[in-house]
Design a protein around this motif. Sequence first.
Motif, PDB file in Angstrom:
ATOM      1  N   PHE A  43      48.908 -13.584  41.114  1.00  0.00           N
ATOM      2  CA  PHE A  43      48.264 -14.757  40.507  1.00  0.00           C
ATOM      3  C   PHE A  43      49.206 -15.442  39.511  1.00  0.00           C
ATOM      4  O   PHE A  43      49.205 -16.667  39.394  1.00  0.00           O
ATOM      5  CB  PHE A  43      46.957 -14.362  39.809  1.00  0.00           C
ATOM      6  CG  PHE A  43      45.764 -14.345  40.720  1.00  0.00           C
ATOM      7  CD1 PHE A  43      44.983 -15.480  40.897  1.00  0.00           C
ATOM      8  CD2 PHE A  43      45.418 -13.197  41.417  1.00  0.00           C
ATOM      9  CE1 PHE A  43      43.880 -15.475  41.741  1.00  0.00           C
ATOM     10  CE2 PHE A  43      44.319 -13.174  42.267  1.00  0.00           C
ATOM     11  CZ  PHE A  43      43.551 -14.322  42.436  1.00  0.00           C
TER      12      PHE A  43
ATOM     13  N   ARG B  59      35.522  -9.086  38.509  1.00  0.00           N
ATOM     14  CA  ARG B  59      35.072 -10.410  38.078  1.00  0.00           C
ATOM     15  C   ARG B  59      33.638 -10.319  37.575  1.00  0.00           C
ATOM     16  O   ARG B  59      32.729  -9.898  38.295  1.00  0.00           O
ATOM     17  CB  ARG B  59      35.132 -11.417  39.227  1.00  0.00           C
ATOM     18  CG  ARG B  59      34.913 -12.838  38.679  1.00  0.00           C
ATOM     19  CD  ARG B  59      34.324 -13.788  39.668  1.00  0.00           C
ATOM     20  NE  ARG B  59      33.559 -14.798  38.942  1.00  0.00           N
ATOM     21  CZ  ARG B  59      32.722 -15.638  39.517  1.00  0.00           C
ATOM     22  NH1 ARG B  59      32.530 -15.613  40.809  1.00  0.00           N
ATOM     23  NH2 ARG B  59      32.054 -16.499  38.794  1.00  0.00           N
TER      24      ARG B  59
ATOM     25  N   ALA C 265      37.658 -12.526  34.911  1.00  0.00           N
ATOM     26  CA  ALA C 265      38.228 -11.184  34.976  1.00  0.00           C
ATOM     27  C   ALA C 265      37.964 -10.439  33.668  1.00  0.00           C
ATOM     28  O   ALA C 265      38.142 -10.969  32.576  1.00  0.00           O
ATOM     29  CB  ALA C 265      39.724 -11.281  35.242  1.00  0.00           C
TER      30      ALA C 265
ATOM     31  N   GLN D 238      42.517 -20.312  35.547  1.00  0.00           N
ATOM     32  CA  GLN D 238      42.525 -19.249  36.545  1.00  0.00           C
ATOM     33  C   GLN D 238      41.408 -19.428  37.570  1.00  0.00           C
ATOM     34  O   GLN D 238      41.578 -19.109  38.754  1.00  0.00           O
ATOM     35  CB  GLN D 238      42.423 -17.889  35.839  1.00  0.00           C
ATOM     36  CG  GLN D 238      43.681 -17.569  35.040  1.00  0.00           C
ATOM     37  CD  GLN D 238      43.518 -16.401  34.073  1.00  0.00           C
ATOM     38  OE1 GLN D 238      42.422 -15.864  33.898  1.00  0.00           O
ATOM     39  NE2 GLN D 238      44.611 -16.013  33.425  1.00  0.00           N
ATOM     40  N   TYR D 239      40.287 -19.986  37.125  1.00  0.00           N
ATOM     41  CA  TYR D 239      39.161 -20.231  38.033  1.00  0.00           C
ATOM     42  C   TYR D 239      39.490 -21.283  39.093  1.00  0.00           C
ATOM     43  O   TYR D 239      38.785 -21.389  40.098  1.00  0.00           O
ATOM     44  CB  TYR D 239      37.931 -20.687  37.249  1.00  0.00           C
ATOM     45  CG  TYR D 239      36.926 -19.596  36.973  1.00  0.00           C
ATOM     46  CD1 TYR D 239      36.222 -18.981  37.995  1.00  0.00           C
ATOM     47  CD2 TYR D 239      36.666 -19.179  35.662  1.00  0.00           C
ATOM     48  CE1 TYR D 239      35.302 -17.993  37.747  1.00  0.00           C
ATOM     49  CE2 TYR D 239      35.745 -18.188  35.392  1.00  0.00           C
ATOM     50  CZ  TYR D 239      35.062 -17.597  36.438  1.00  0.00           C
ATOM     51  OH  TYR D 239      34.154 -16.606  36.176  1.00  0.00           O
TER      52      TYR D 239
ATOM     53  N   TYR E 247      39.793 -16.391  43.236  1.00  0.00           N
ATOM     54  CA  TYR E 247      39.281 -15.904  41.954  1.00  0.00           C
ATOM     55  C   TYR E 247      37.842 -16.376  41.763  1.00  0.00           C
ATOM     56  O   TYR E 247      36.936 -15.581  41.477  1.00  0.00           O
ATOM     57  CB  TYR E 247      40.184 -16.436  40.840  1.00  0.00           C
ATOM     58  CG  TYR E 247      39.857 -15.996  39.427  1.00  0.00           C
ATOM     59  CD1 TYR E 247      40.700 -15.121  38.760  1.00  0.00           C
ATOM     60  CD2 TYR E 247      38.747 -16.483  38.738  1.00  0.00           C
ATOM     61  CE1 TYR E 247      40.440 -14.735  37.438  1.00  0.00           C
ATOM     62  CE2 TYR E 247      38.479 -16.103  37.438  1.00  0.00           C
ATOM     63  CZ  TYR E 247      39.331 -15.229  36.791  1.00  0.00           C
ATOM     64  OH  TYR E 247      39.061 -14.852  35.505  1.00  0.00           O
TER      65      TYR E 247
ATOM     66  N   THR F  34      35.165 -14.780  44.165  1.00  0.00           N
ATOM     67  CA  THR F  34      34.931 -13.338  44.124  1.00  0.00           C
ATOM     68  C   THR F  34      33.518 -13.073  43.604  1.00  0.00           C
ATOM     69  O   THR F  34      33.112 -13.615  42.583  1.00  0.00           O
ATOM     70  CB  THR F  34      35.958 -12.632  43.221  1.00  0.00           C
ATOM     71  OG1 THR F  34      37.268 -12.856  43.736  1.00  0.00           O
ATOM     72  CG2 THR F  34      35.696 -11.137  43.158  1.00  0.00           C
TER      73      THR F  34
ATOM     74  N   ILE G  38      38.646  -8.473  41.969  1.00  0.00           N
ATOM     75  CA  ILE G  38      39.365  -9.697  42.323  1.00  0.00           C
ATOM     76  C   ILE G  38      40.510  -9.305  43.254  1.00  0.00           C
ATOM     77  O   ILE G  38      41.360  -8.482  42.884  1.00  0.00           O
ATOM     78  CB  ILE G  38      39.897 -10.402  41.064  1.00  0.00           C
ATOM     79  CG1 ILE G  38      38.727 -10.822  40.166  1.00  0.00           C
ATOM     80  CG2 ILE G  38      40.749 -11.617  41.441  1.00  0.00           C
ATOM     81  CD1 ILE G  38      39.147 -11.328  38.805  1.00  0.00           C
TER      82      ILE G  38
END
Length: 212
Positions: free
Chosen positions: A55, A94, A99, A178-179, A184, A187, A193
């Motif tokens: 990631f 998640r 996370a 990150q979303y 991600y 999930t 994740i």
Amino acid sequence: MIPKTTSTLQDAIRLLYIFVTGAKLLENHPDGYPGHFDGKAKLHAMDFWVRYPDFLAFELLNRYERDDDDRYFDLAKAIIDDQEPDLRSNPMIRYRFGAFEDLNESLSILISKGLIITDGEKSNGKIKHYDYYVTSAAYALIETATKEHPILEWYEKRSRLVKEISGDLGGTALKDLQYKHMEYANTSLGTVIPSIKEEVKRRINQILVAND
């Protein structure tokens, strides 16, 4: 629950590198603390990029395309070439806000050793925002440990890279970033994740072909 791939002490060491490299330096704190780390959400977000090299590589490719900086592409490619997604990944679950892993045991080690001091903003008797102060002992320990145990240099370099990518963004903004990756975001709550290693490989190959 997922089986842990690291010990509580290993987690504490990783978090200490994130605290030290990610903290904002203070000049005149009344208690003499040299660094301030803003919030538990930011801690989880930065920890995610340390624990998921694929990631991080994906975000480095985003920066490469945004800034036209070959360094970011080279860093992303090195992560894949060094097989970090297979060798260094440390899965996370998640949850509702992204996370997450309960880090209280690891944090308690750092606090008990006087490396991190916690404070927070309370509302209705509950802490709604955490502040972490990084002590001089933490900076000294990281410097000594890295010199005496070269294997820890990876954590120093990686946490500094994560800090560079994070910039001045807070925890919520980092989690929003990150979303944006669908793997991600999609999930299921309460599940691991998954890796995006193959996607990152394809993206790197596409860039190499386009630049050939």
